[in-house]
Design an enzyme around this catalytic site. Structure first.
Site, PDB file in Angstrom:
ATOM      1  N   GLY A 481     -28.824  79.542 -16.434  1.00  0.00           N
ATOM      2  CA  GLY A 481     -28.053  80.767 -16.616  1.00  0.00           C
ATOM      3  C   GLY A 481     -27.289  81.102 -15.359  1.00  0.00           C
ATOM      4  O   GLY A 481     -27.485  80.507 -14.300  1.00  0.00           O
ATOM      5  N   GLU A 482     -26.389  82.047 -15.475  1.00  0.00           N
ATOM      6  CA  GLU A 482     -25.618  82.484 -14.324  1.00  0.00           C
ATOM      7  C   GLU A 482     -25.174  83.917 -14.522  1.00  0.00           C
ATOM      8  O   GLU A 482     -25.084  84.415 -15.640  1.00  0.00           O
ATOM      9  CB  GLU A 482     -24.409  81.581 -14.100  1.00  0.00           C
ATOM     10  CG  GLU A 482     -23.370  81.622 -15.210  1.00  0.00           C
ATOM     11  CD  GLU A 482     -22.189  80.718 -14.899  1.00  0.00           C
ATOM     12  OE1 GLU A 482     -21.652  80.843 -13.784  1.00  0.00           O
ATOM     13  OE2 GLU A 482     -21.823  79.894 -15.756  1.00  0.00           O
ATOM     14  N   GLY A 483     -24.922  84.571 -13.391  1.00  0.00           N
ATOM     15  CA  GLY A 483     -24.410  85.926 -13.399  1.00  0.00           C
ATOM     16  C   GLY A 483     -23.120  85.984 -12.618  1.00  0.00           C
ATOM     17  O   GLY A 483     -22.429  84.976 -12.451  1.00  0.00           O
ATOM     18  N   PHE A 485     -22.638  86.443  -9.449  1.00  0.00           N
ATOM     19  CA  PHE A 485     -22.627  85.856  -8.111  1.00  0.00           C
ATOM     20  C   PHE A 485     -23.610  84.709  -7.937  1.00  0.00           C
ATOM     21  O   PHE A 485     -23.666  84.116  -6.885  1.00  0.00           O
ATOM     22  CB  PHE A 485     -22.941  86.930  -7.065  1.00  0.00           C
ATOM     23  CG  PHE A 485     -22.024  88.105  -7.146  1.00  0.00           C
ATOM     24  CD1 PHE A 485     -20.706  87.988  -6.754  1.00  0.00           C
ATOM     25  CD2 PHE A 485     -22.466  89.323  -7.633  1.00  0.00           C
ATOM     26  CE1 PHE A 485     -19.849  89.066  -6.837  1.00  0.00           C
ATOM     27  CE2 PHE A 485     -21.617  90.404  -7.715  1.00  0.00           C
ATOM     28  CZ  PHE A 485     -20.299  90.273  -7.319  1.00  0.00           C
ATOM     29  N   ARG A 487     -26.248  81.361  -9.755  1.00  0.00           N
ATOM     30  CA  ARG A 487     -26.607  80.460 -10.836  1.00  0.00           C
ATOM     31  C   ARG A 487     -28.059  80.033 -10.664  1.00  0.00           C
ATOM     32  O   ARG A 487     -28.571  79.988  -9.549  1.00  0.00           O
ATOM     33  CB  ARG A 487     -25.720  79.210 -10.832  1.00  0.00           C
ATOM     34  CG  ARG A 487     -24.241  79.460 -11.063  1.00  0.00           C
ATOM     35  CD  ARG A 487     -23.515  78.124 -11.224  1.00  0.00           C
ATOM     36  NE  ARG A 487     -22.084  78.313 -11.433  1.00  0.00           N
ATOM     37  CZ  ARG A 487     -21.183  78.243 -10.466  1.00  0.00           C
ATOM     38  NH1 ARG A 487     -21.575  77.982  -9.230  1.00  0.00           N
ATOM     39  NH2 ARG A 487     -19.904  78.423 -10.724  1.00  0.00           N
ATOM     40  N   VAL A 488     -28.694  79.679 -11.786  1.00  0.00           N
ATOM     41  CA  VAL A 488     -30.053  79.147 -11.771  1.00  0.00           C
ATOM     42  C   VAL A 488     -30.064  77.865 -12.590  1.00  0.00           C
ATOM     43  O   VAL A 488     -29.590  77.845 -13.730  1.00  0.00           O
ATOM     44  CB  VAL A 488     -31.068  80.159 -12.337  1.00  0.00           C
ATOM     45  CG1 VAL A 488     -32.458  79.549 -12.372  1.00  0.00           C
ATOM     46  CG2 VAL A 488     -31.080  81.419 -11.502  1.00  0.00           C
ATOM     47  N   LYS A 508     -32.308  78.397  -7.555  1.00  0.00           N
ATOM     48  CA  LYS A 508     -31.306  79.453  -7.547  1.00  0.00           C
ATOM     49  C   LYS A 508     -30.350  79.249  -6.385  1.00  0.00           C
ATOM     50  O   LYS A 508     -30.765  78.910  -5.278  1.00  0.00           O
ATOM     51  CB  LYS A 508     -31.976  80.815  -7.433  1.00  0.00           C
ATOM     52  CG  LYS A 508     -30.989  81.949  -7.298  1.00  0.00           C
ATOM     53  CD  LYS A 508     -31.705  83.249  -6.999  1.00  0.00           C
ATOM     54  CE  LYS A 508     -30.704  84.320  -6.631  1.00  0.00           C
ATOM     55  NZ  LYS A 508     -31.342  85.569  -6.250  1.00  0.00           N
ATOM     56  N   ASP A 612     -38.329  98.081 -11.206  1.00  0.00           N
ATOM     57  CA  ASP A 612     -37.711  97.682 -12.481  1.00  0.00           C
ATOM     58  C   ASP A 612     -38.712  96.894 -13.318  1.00  0.00           C
ATOM     59  O   ASP A 612     -38.433  95.777 -13.747  1.00  0.00           O
ATOM     60  CB  ASP A 612     -36.453  96.853 -12.215  1.00  0.00           C
ATOM     61  CG  ASP A 612     -35.586  96.722 -13.473  1.00  0.00           C
ATOM     62  OD1 ASP A 612     -35.906  97.389 -14.475  1.00  0.00           O
ATOM     63  OD2 ASP A 612     -34.620  95.947 -13.450  1.00  0.00           O
TER      64      ASP A 612
END
Length: 816
Positions: A481-483, A485, A487-488, A508, A612
């Protein structure tokens, strides 16, 4: 003999100053049956035995002489009732008389166990449950003055304000005051400034009468920059090597809540050009924050705060110029001060006299001239830096304070940031990163400076042999997955530290277009994960690669993904086309809660606040082992018991405790609240909290005491645990250790109970995903670890899951 009389004289003088008084708390109530053996009544006073004339004990106003099961000890200051029975009940009194005929007295009430209400023994004498004596609120808000008491009914109450009686439905302030004789609270709606004053409640039943006084302060809603004050502006602190120094600073804070920063100005020489420039460093200084009694508040209001900054074991590098800065989006205020060696004390504060120290002055004149030039240059640089910061704040209309807001231990690594064109500011930022550093969790990416071709970033990190590996030891498999800023990847690792052979891991890394703050978050996450240690129920750090041009974090791989998706995939929905990979039992659900509680108890023991706790941040490993993720950016609270969030960003509103929502204060107790929401998610197989409730209504409902109803298939014990986690007063909530005990007991009860006979969970309506509301530097939470696949699934919340802090404040004003 003389020394003995000196001791007596000192004690006598202390009594004359503070008055004759008891050393233990005042009158209290005892019930027979609480102890099967004896009862001790203490009448010790703050006076030497030699100065006590006599002590008289009474039982129901009759002097106690010789009674078979009553004895006196310590010269009559303590009374012991052994093997007491019902005839020992009643009122006991003691009167202590000093040699000067001054006396004090107190009473003890022993109530018989037969005085009960139903099957439960009650206290007969009145006692206030809530001892709050100061209440601060804003105009136009509602205020409840609580005089709830414990004692035998009926209880009559009288309210008095500033020595004036308040009657039920009083017209004292146009019927804004209301209370019922049977309801021990006074409600004031639409507060005005003239509602401030001294309020007294007088409670009375057939066993006695007590009163409680509360001071009410009312403030107008203010939006202003904070005001910094101290005992002396531009103060100079003189210390020797090795000494400790505490710098006290006082801040008057208005809305919005301020951010605090300690800056140090120093000179730094470039190794390439030998050019010396003034530099500004944000200090990792240990501190203690105290909200003074005058400024304690229930809602958003004025706050009076004291900050103590600690400089321990002063060395040469600690001397110089400092500036404390407090600010919000309306502006900032500063407090500059110096730390100098004591050898400069006379020459700096007291100009040398010509006659006596002329020789010393001549010998040190050259040194003082140099010091004067350096100090003047530093101050000039500091003023320039302050102007640049002020200009940036004006342009961006947002506070850009990178608030440490926690305590630091010792710098471990140094990140040198060279952001290209230094001529615009003339300042090189040097930021220290330590084991207890934890930077922003929430941020807006558009407000960060991206690292591009014009802004080269040089990073120097000393390798840690205990964690460092080479890139050749990793073979990436596929993208998990990635967001925005980061990636994993799933990868195969060989010969990691403390683990020989091959294993599947998650790796990561940051994207190429990451910003400065992302890099800081990334480094701090590494250090926090190193310092916390390992636990079976947290996502453990396995290795780090930092010496081959890029930074990589290697952590455990959890093939079942996050707990929320896992529960949704396995919920007992009775549909023909539903495929359930595992039958979840009541035992499993309780075990999931217990495992998370154990992991959180470990983090709490390390003084870490997660902030969280949610099913999306718990990963499911082999054997359905729960592992808490995303704690690398948790806040460290080693030197204080709470963390106040001071940055903007999206918040997981439905998981946040009341004090976190309205005051932005995070503690281990606020994590307890979130754990209760997580337990609700688990029981509902990944359901969305507060179903059907709009966020703009949620704030008002929570303030009114609303809590979620018991969900379908939830046991009484589990729901009681949830309600205990959601108590409004943080100190009333259980600890994680207590939750573990309760859950272990529930696990035994559930060992043979399955969800076969329970009602199926109805499918939730399709949720529309919005832009990522929670793109933190740690991408190891939520949906990045996908079950049996490597499909891309970007992190996101539903619209109901997150709000910006501005939204929270606006909603709070709307319901206040």
């Amino acid at each position: 003999m003389i020394s003995d009389w000196c001791v007596v004289l000192v004690l006598l003088m202390s009594r004359l100053v503070f008055g004759l008084n008891f050393t233990e708390p005042v009158n209290y109530i005892l019930k027979l049956g609480e102890d099967s053996s004896s009862r001790l009544l203490d009448c010790s006073v703050n006076l030497p035995v030699e100065l006590i004339k006599k002590i008289d004990w009474t039982h129901n106003d009759i002097v106690i002489n010789n009674k078979p099961n009553i004895t006196l000890s310590e010269n009559g200051q303590k009374l012991v009732i052994a093997h007491y029975q019902s005839h020992n009940s009643g009122r006991y009194g003691c009167k202590v008389t000093a040699m000067n005929e001054e006396s004090v007295q107190r009473v003890f009430d022993l109530l018989p166990a037969s005085e009960t209400e139903g099957n439960q023994t009650i206290e007969m004498m009145l006692r206030i449950k809530n001892d709050i004596s100061l209440l601060v609120e804003l105009v136009m808000n509602k205020l409840d003055l609580d005089c709830t008491a414990v004692g035998a009914s009926p209880i009559n109450i009288t309210w008095i304000k500033n020595d004036r009686l308040i009657e039920a439905r009083s017209n004292l302030s146009n019927f804004r005051y209301s209370f019922s004789p049977n309801f021990l609270k006074l409600s004031i709606k639409e507060l005005r400034l003239d509602d401030a004053g001294i309020y007294k409640c007088i409670l009375e039943n057939k066993y006695g009468k007590i009163e409680h006084i509360m001071t009410v302060e009312i403030y107008e809603k203010m939006f202003s920059k904070p005001i910094v004050s101290s005992t002396d502006k531009h103060k100079v602190f003189y210390v020797n090597y090795g000494q400790n120094l505490t710098v006290p600073i006082y801040v008057t804070a208005f809305l919005p809540h301020p951010h605090f920063q300690m800056l140090y100005v120093y000179s730094m020489t470039s190794p390439n050009t030998n050019e010396t420039k003034l530099a500004l460093r944000v200090l990792p200084t240990m501190r203690e924050l105290t909200v003074l009694e005058k400024g304690q508040r229930r809602g958003n209001s004025i706050s009076h705060i004291k900050l103590d900054y600690f400089f321990n074991n002063i060395s040469e590098q600690d001397f110089g110029n400092y500036t404390f800065m407090a600010g919000n989006k309306y502006g900032f205020d500063i407090y500059p001060f110096q730390i100098l060696h004591t050898k400069y004390m006379q020459t700096t504060v007291f100009p040398p006299m010509k006659s006596s120290i002329n020789k010393i002055y001549k010998e040190e004149s050259v040194e003082k001239t140099v010091i004067f030039i350096v100090i003047t240059s530093m101050l000039a640089g500091l003023i320039f830096v302050a102007f640049v910061i002020f200009f940036i704040c004006r342009v961006r209309s947002k506070d850009k304070f990178k608030n440490s807001n926690i305590n630091y231990i010792k710098p471990l690594e140094t990140v040198i940031l060279n952001l290209g064109d230094n001529n615009t500011s003339g300042v090189t930022m040097v930021t220290s990163v330590s084991a207890s550093y934890a930077s922003r969790r929430f941020r807006h990416s558009l407000n960060n400076n991206l690292i591009n071709d014009k802004q080269k970033l040089n990073l120097k990190i000393a390798p840690d042999p205990a964690w460092e590996i080479k890139l050749e030891q990793l073979e990436t498999d596929c993208l998990l997955g990635e967001g925005a800023f980061g990636r994993v990847f799933r990868a195969t690792a060989r010969d990691l530290p403390n683990h020989t052979g091959v294993q599947t891991v998650a790796v990561k890394m940051l994207k190429e277009d990451c910003c400065e703050q992302d890099l800081k978050d990334f480094i701090s996450e590494i250090e926090v994960m190193k310092s916390i240690g390992k636990h079976i129920n947290i996502l453990n750090l396995l290795a780090v690669s930092s010496q081959q041009g890029k930074l990589y974090i290697v952590v455990e791989y959890c093939r079942h993904g996050n707990l929320r998706s896992f529960l949704k995939d396995n919920r007992p929905v009775m549909q023909a086309n539903s495929v359930i990979t595992k039958k979840i039992t009541l035992y499993d659900l309780t075990s999931f809660c217990l495992q998370v509680a154990r992991g959180m108890n470990f983090l709490a023991s390390k003084k870490c606040i997660h902030r969280d706790i949610a099913a999306r941040n718990v990963l499911v490993g082999e054997g359905y082992l729960m592992k808490i993720a995303d704690f690398g950016l948790a806040r460290d609270i080693h030197e204080q018991d709470y963390y106040r969030k001071c940055t903007d960003g999206r918040l997981p509103v439905k998981w946040m405790a009341i004090e976190a929502l309205f005051d932005r204060v995070y503690t281990t107790q606020s994590d307890i609240w979130s754990f209760g929401i997580l337990a609700w998610e688990i029981v509902t197989f990944g359901g969305s909290p507060y179903p059907g409730i709009a966020l703009e209504k949620l704030f008002d409902l929570l303030k009114q005491g609303y809590r979620m109803e018991r969900p379908l298939n939830c046991t009484d014990d589990m729901y009681t645990l949830m309600l205990n986690c959601w108590k409004e007063i943080p100190s009333k909530r259980p600890t994680f250790s207590q939750l573990i005990e309760d859950l272990e007991r529930m696990l035994l009860d559930a060992s043979s109970t399955e969800y076969i006979d329970l009602q199926p969970i109805q499918p939730e309506r399709t949720e529309s995903f919005s832009t990522s509301l929670h793109t933190s530097a740690s991408m190891l939470n939520t949906d990045l670890h996908e079950k049996n696949k490597c499909d891309h699934d970007e992190i996101s919340f539903t619209h109901e899951d997150g709000l910006s802090e501005a939204d929270i404040l606006l909603s709070h004003y709307a319901v206040s």
